[in-house]
Design an enzyme around this catalytic site. Structure first.
Site, PDB file in Angstrom:
ATOM      1  N   ARG A 230       5.353  58.721  14.816  1.00 46.22           N
ATOM      2  CA  ARG A 230       6.739  58.875  14.384  1.00 46.22           C
ATOM      3  C   ARG A 230       7.092  60.363  14.334  1.00 46.22           C
ATOM      4  NH1 ARG A 230       7.419  54.318  15.442  1.00 46.22           N
ATOM      5  NH2 ARG A 230       8.197  52.642  14.114  1.00 46.22           N
ATOM      6  N   HIS A 278      10.162  57.732  23.233  1.00 41.44           N
ATOM      7  CA  HIS A 278       9.691  56.740  22.262  1.00 41.44           C
ATOM      8  C   HIS A 278       9.367  55.408  22.975  1.00 41.44           C
ATOM      9  CE1 HIS A 278       9.902  55.280  17.821  1.00 41.44           C
ATOM     10  NE2 HIS A 278       9.050  54.555  18.509  1.00 41.44           N
TER      11      HIS A 278
HETATM   12  P1  NAP Z   1      -1.917  50.464  10.796  1.00 33.78           P
HETATM   13  O1  NAP Z   1      -2.728  49.369  11.381  1.00 33.78           O
HETATM   14  O2  NAP Z   1      -1.207  50.224   9.510  1.00 33.78           O
HETATM   15  O3  NAP Z   1      -2.896  51.726  10.644  1.00 33.78           O
HETATM   16  C1  NAP Z   1      -2.520  52.883   9.992  1.00 33.78           C
HETATM   17  C2  NAP Z   1      -3.721  53.802   9.921  1.00 33.78           C
HETATM   18  O4  NAP Z   1      -3.289  55.040   9.339  1.00 33.78           O
HETATM   19  C3  NAP Z   1      -4.846  53.259   9.038  1.00 33.78           C
HETATM   20  O5  NAP Z   1      -6.090  53.572   9.593  1.00 33.78           O
HETATM   21  C4  NAP Z   1      -4.639  54.031   7.736  1.00 33.78           C
HETATM   22  O6  NAP Z   1      -5.816  54.218   6.976  1.00 33.78           O
HETATM   23  C5  NAP Z   1      -4.160  55.350   8.258  1.00 33.78           C
HETATM   24  N1  NAP Z   1      -3.438  56.097   7.220  1.00 33.78           N
HETATM   25  C6  NAP Z   1      -2.314  55.758   6.561  1.00 33.78           C
HETATM   26  N2  NAP Z   1      -1.973  56.710   5.673  1.00 33.78           N
HETATM   27  C7  NAP Z   1      -2.919  57.670   5.777  1.00 33.78           C
HETATM   28  C8  NAP Z   1      -3.142  58.889   5.097  1.00 33.78           C
HETATM   29  N3  NAP Z   1      -2.325  59.325   4.126  1.00 33.78           N
HETATM   30  N4  NAP Z   1      -4.220  59.623   5.454  1.00 33.78           N
HETATM   31  C9  NAP Z   1      -5.066  59.192   6.406  1.00 33.78           C
HETATM   32  N5  NAP Z   1      -4.912  58.034   7.081  1.00 33.78           N
HETATM   33  C10 NAP Z   1      -3.854  57.278   6.763  1.00 33.78           C
HETATM   34  O7  NAP Z   1      -0.809  50.964  11.819  1.00 33.78           O
HETATM   35  P2  NAP Z   1      -0.782  50.770  13.416  1.00 33.78           P
HETATM   36  O8  NAP Z   1      -0.400  49.382  13.740  1.00 33.78           O
HETATM   37  O9  NAP Z   1      -2.031  51.306  13.980  1.00 33.78           O
HETATM   38  O10 NAP Z   1       0.463  51.704  13.793  1.00 33.78           O
HETATM   39  C11 NAP Z   1       0.481  53.084  13.463  1.00 33.78           C
HETATM   40  C12 NAP Z   1       1.873  53.663  13.662  1.00 33.78           C
HETATM   41  O11 NAP Z   1       2.140  53.798  15.052  1.00 33.78           O
HETATM   42  C13 NAP Z   1       3.025  52.779  13.165  1.00 33.78           C
HETATM   43  O12 NAP Z   1       3.218  52.967  11.784  1.00 33.78           O
HETATM   44  C14 NAP Z   1       4.200  53.276  13.991  1.00 33.78           C
HETATM   45  O13 NAP Z   1       4.926  54.256  13.283  1.00 33.78           O
HETATM   46  C15 NAP Z   1       3.553  53.913  15.216  1.00 33.78           C
HETATM   47  N6  NAP Z   1       3.946  53.231  16.477  1.00 33.78           N
HETATM   48  C16 NAP Z   1       4.572  53.957  17.438  1.00 33.78           C
HETATM   49  C17 NAP Z   1       4.912  53.357  18.633  1.00 33.78           C
HETATM   50  C18 NAP Z   1       5.585  54.128  19.727  1.00 33.78           C
HETATM   51  O14 NAP Z   1       6.015  53.510  20.711  1.00 33.78           O
HETATM   52  N7  NAP Z   1       5.665  55.428  19.641  1.00 33.78           N
HETATM   53  C19 NAP Z   1       4.600  52.005  18.847  1.00 33.78           C
HETATM   54  C20 NAP Z   1       3.956  51.301  17.844  1.00 33.78           C
HETATM   55  C21 NAP Z   1       3.628  51.929  16.630  1.00 33.78           C
HETATM   56  P3  NAP Z   1      -6.612  52.976   6.345  1.00 33.78           P
HETATM   57  O15 NAP Z   1      -7.262  52.298   7.542  1.00 33.78           O
HETATM   58  O16 NAP Z   1      -7.586  53.602   5.461  1.00 33.78           O
HETATM   59  O17 NAP Z   1      -5.607  52.102   5.671  1.00 33.78           O
HETATM   60  C1  GLV Z   2       7.471  51.341  17.728  1.00 36.33           C
HETATM   61  O1  GLV Z   2       7.832  52.452  17.534  1.00 36.33           O
HETATM   62  C2  GLV Z   2       6.825  50.523  16.761  1.00 36.33           C
HETATM   63  O2  GLV Z   2       6.831  50.851  15.564  1.00 36.33           O
HETATM   64  O3  GLV Z   2       6.258  49.495  17.152  1.00 36.33           O
END
Ligand code: NAP
Ligand code: GLV
Length: 315
Positions: A230, A278
């Site tokens: 993000r 994005h």
């Molecule tokens: P997720 O499964 O909730 O994983 C989040 C990870 O971040 C977990 O490992 C968590 O640690 C870690 N984390 C959270 N807060 C932290 C902190 N303060 N310090 C250190 N580590 C921290 O999320 P996800 O599904 O992988 O997605 C991640 C992000 O990608 C989404 O929130 C979204 O904003 C972004 N995204 C972007 C796109 C795009 O097209 N650009 C697409 C999809 C998603 P723990 O494992 O210890 O809980």
């Molecule tokens: C895209 O940005 C998502 O959060 O899946």
């Protein structure tokens, strides 16, 4: 039958409505604002940057599904009702993000921007190429997306580490966690991939102070940033400063504080910045619809939703 409402801004809602209807022809699918109908019938809401206050106007809401993996666009609504907020977690999205991360790590690792410039100038010149096993990649966020990307990079031979909030064990990945682990994680990392959620703890984390800690004297000959999470995680002026002073040798940015990135942003024209709109991992409407309908079936047969946001953590 309880209705499913789709409330979407910034993207065309039609493909999402069509995908839901195609997979569940018996379901009552509504579209905000024109086809909202009787709001008391709405049990499930699929939202992407839905208008503020809409959630609270749906008295029988049972759950809110984010069209993406990120949920900050839902959690910001001060009138968010006390119902489960469900993230979009499914294999299609994970594969898309892994592709993006691998592509951009390799783009920097294989000096592809440099070869692009050389091609335009018809220059035939080979640069020294380190082997992947000499290059330290660090993935911030070892969740659904970060863990899959880290494993794929390790399979390519990179020396991969991951950083998360709580301790993790992942085969072949050196795992760091929490505030005390951050410094060591950054100091060993040449190519930093950010896949953290935006929370009060992570907002603005990618600033000059952090970027200066990355390893610049490794096999890559410089440090690189890939932010596919993000825009709110990064301080854009600091990324420019880090590039200009040499703390960063290059950056790939998929997300920005303001989207679309304003034409006046200096990031557009910076020679060391690669920009994508994005689209690192855009949810596929059909894959999303299949996942939502599966979640609803689970719920209606008495099982809990999967991938529910923990509101205290903010992700
Ligand atoms: P997720 O499964 O909730 O994983 C989040 C990870 O971040 C977990 O490992 C968590 O640690 C870690 N984390 C959270 N807060 C932290 C902190 N303060 N310090 C250190 N580590 C921290 O999320 P996800 O599904 O992988 O997605 C991640 C992000 O990608 C989404 O929130 C979204 O904003 C972004 N995204 C972007 C796109 C795009 O097209 N650009 C697409 C999809 C998603 P723990 O494992 O210890 O809980
Ligand atoms: C895209 O940005 C998502 O959060 O899946």
């Amino acid at each position: 039958m309880p209705a499913i409402l789709l409330a979407v801004t910034g993207t065309d809602p039609q493909p999402w409505a069509e995908a839901l209807q195609a997979l569940a022809p018996q379901r009552d699918i509504r579209l905000w604002p024109d086809r909202l109908g009787e709001s008391a019938d709405v049990a499930y809401l699929c939202a992407w940057h839905a208008p503020r206050g809409l959630f609270a106007r749906l008295p029988r809401l049972q759950a809110i599904f984010s069209l993406g993996a990120g949920v900050e666009h839902i959690l910001v609504d001060p009138e968010l009702p006390d119902v489960p907020v469900v993230r979009n977690v499914e294999p299609d999205l994970i594969v898309r993000m892994t592709e993006y991360v691998v592509l951009h790590v390799l783009l920097h690792h294989r000096r592809q921007r440099l070869y692009g410039i050389q091609q335009r100038e018809r220059v035939w010149h080979e640069h020294a190429q380190p082997v992947a096993s000499a290059v330290a990649v660090g993935v911030m966020g070892l969740g659904e997306l970060g863990a899959a990307a880290a494993v794929a990079l390790a399979r390519l031979g990179f020396r991969v580490a991951g950083f998360s909030r709580t301790p993790k064990t992942l085969a072949g990945i050196e795992c760091f966690h929490g505030e005390p682990g951050l410094e060591a994680f950054l100091r060993r990392t040449e190519i930093l991939v950010c896949l953290l959620p935006v929370t009060p703890a992570t907002q603005g984390l990618l600033d000059l102070k952090l970027l200066r800690k990355l390893k610049r004297d490794g096999a890559s000959g410089g440090a690189y940033l890939i932010n596919a999470a993000r825009g709110a995680l990064q301080v854009e002026a600091d990324i420019l400063a880090a590039l200009d002073e040499g703390s960063l040798a290059g950056a790939t940015l998929d997300v920005f504080a303001r989207e679309p990135l304003p034409p006046a942003s200096p990031l557009w024209r910076h020679p060391k910045v690669t920009i994508t709109p994005h689209n690192a991992a855009t949810s596929d409407p059909r894959a999303f619809a299949a996942n939502v309908l599966r979640q609803i079936e689970r719920f209606e047969s008495g099982l809990p939703f999967e991938h529910v946001v923990d509101r205290a953590r903010g992700y």
